[in-house]
Design a protein around this motif. Sequence first.
Motif, PDB file in Angstrom:
ATOM      1  N   TRP A 234      16.720  -6.341  -4.327  1.00  0.00           N
ATOM      2  CA  TRP A 234      15.329  -6.659  -4.521  1.00  0.00           C
ATOM      3  C   TRP A 234      15.990  -7.639  -2.891  1.00  0.00           C
ATOM      4  O   TRP A 234      17.381  -8.168  -2.380  1.00  0.00           O
ATOM      5  N   ASN A 236      13.829 -10.395  -1.137  1.00  0.00           N
ATOM      6  CA  ASN A 236      12.399 -10.817  -0.655  1.00  0.00           C
ATOM      7  C   ASN A 236      11.025 -10.478   0.123  1.00  0.00           C
ATOM      8  O   ASN A 236      12.242 -11.092   1.006  1.00  0.00           O
ATOM      9  N   VAL A 239       9.992 -13.340   2.573  1.00  0.00           N
ATOM     10  CA  VAL A 239      10.973 -13.982   3.573  1.00  0.00           C
ATOM     11  C   VAL A 239      11.762 -12.876   4.452  1.00  0.00           C
ATOM     12  O   VAL A 239      11.332 -13.645   5.431  1.00  0.00           O
TER      13      VAL A 239
END
Length: 433
Positions: A234, A236, A239
């Motif tokens: 992952w 984000n 972000v």
Amino acid sequence: MLQSIDPNTIRAETTPERHMRLTGQSIDSLFVVRYIAAIIGIYVALITPASVTIALRVGQIDPDGKASSFALVSSVGAAAALISNPIFGMLSDRLTSRWGQRKPFLLGGFVAGALAIYLIAIASTIPMVALGWALAQASFNAAVAATIAILPERVPLALRGRVSGLMGMTGQVAVVSGVFLIQLVGTDGIGMFMWPVLLGALLAAPFLFTLREAPLQSAPKKRLTLGSLLGALWINPFVNRDFGLVWMGRFLAWTSLYLLTTYKTYFLIDRLGYTTQTIAPILTIAMFVLAVAVAVASIGGGWLSDYFGQRKPFILLASLFFVIAMGIIAFTHSVEMFLLGIAIAGLGNGLYLGVDYALVSEVLPDKDSSAGKGMGVFNLSSTIPQTVAPILAPALLLIGADGQGGNYTSLYLFAAALAIVSAIFIQFIRGAK
């Protein structure tokens, strides 16, 4: 003449020095040749079983239930590939071995993958084949993850399009090479599994044995935990906005592509009247047309994107090609128009492949310390669609179906729509042109 970059300076230099080098114009040409050959070698060893020999092995073991058994084996392998690529990429970011960060995973992954392929070759049951294929996918994806991470670390920004373009055609070259090799050596015994592995090893060896890496100077501050392993899957997207846009754009583009390639056999049977006995020659021609178009567009697109210093316009053009191709195939009732659509789709696919690795390398989060993880997560954008496309397709084929195999017009128009949305996502990227 291109000046050579000393690979030993990669981890020892300061960040400003590294920035100056990666925005320069020079790289050792032989390094690039060995690098591309190594990627082709890994793919020959991995893709040939996926394309040809595992299906044959499953058919030998379970001739009556080969369809369901092959689906099981493929699903297990796909799950292993999905998880292993980003995790091994992250692990290679953290490795402090005196042999470097990427080389141990390249060597270890290939050797373990070869042993797993041998397990499939001698397997006598479907569970053994599934286990071997899961191990092979995990192992070879470890080698892939480490190798792909070298692009943002070693290749100057101004030359990444050209290298990305060469990388884009490696899969097609591997498929054609693997199929040709199997035709040459036959499908008897373990040879059909081990000859592609041997060819892959010969292609990867020059890069492996000339690759030099300075060891990572200090271990990562964060301990390796189950949470950090899962975190390798992952990044984000909120972000890291630009990375998220590149990822989503590629995900949509590859879902569109797999809607075409996964169902082309059924399209030819249901729409154009071919049978299981007569379809092989036209599939071979379609595969060859697609491979040539991908290779030409990938190499040419990568070179042009470097020349103009632009990435996003080429993604837009690639999506336009794909929309045109899907429109042709959606409404065609002739094999000639189908092949034309395949050729145009190949140009779009190749153009996208020729630019997307260069594009993501410019927006990669923490590229100096986490290139392996970043490129591994990025690769999920082309792995997940292999599962998503077969889930979407049956529902799309049912839209207004006439009882003759499904509505392929709705399927391919939806694929065209995905390509359009993919291009829109890419245009919102701020960190690359």
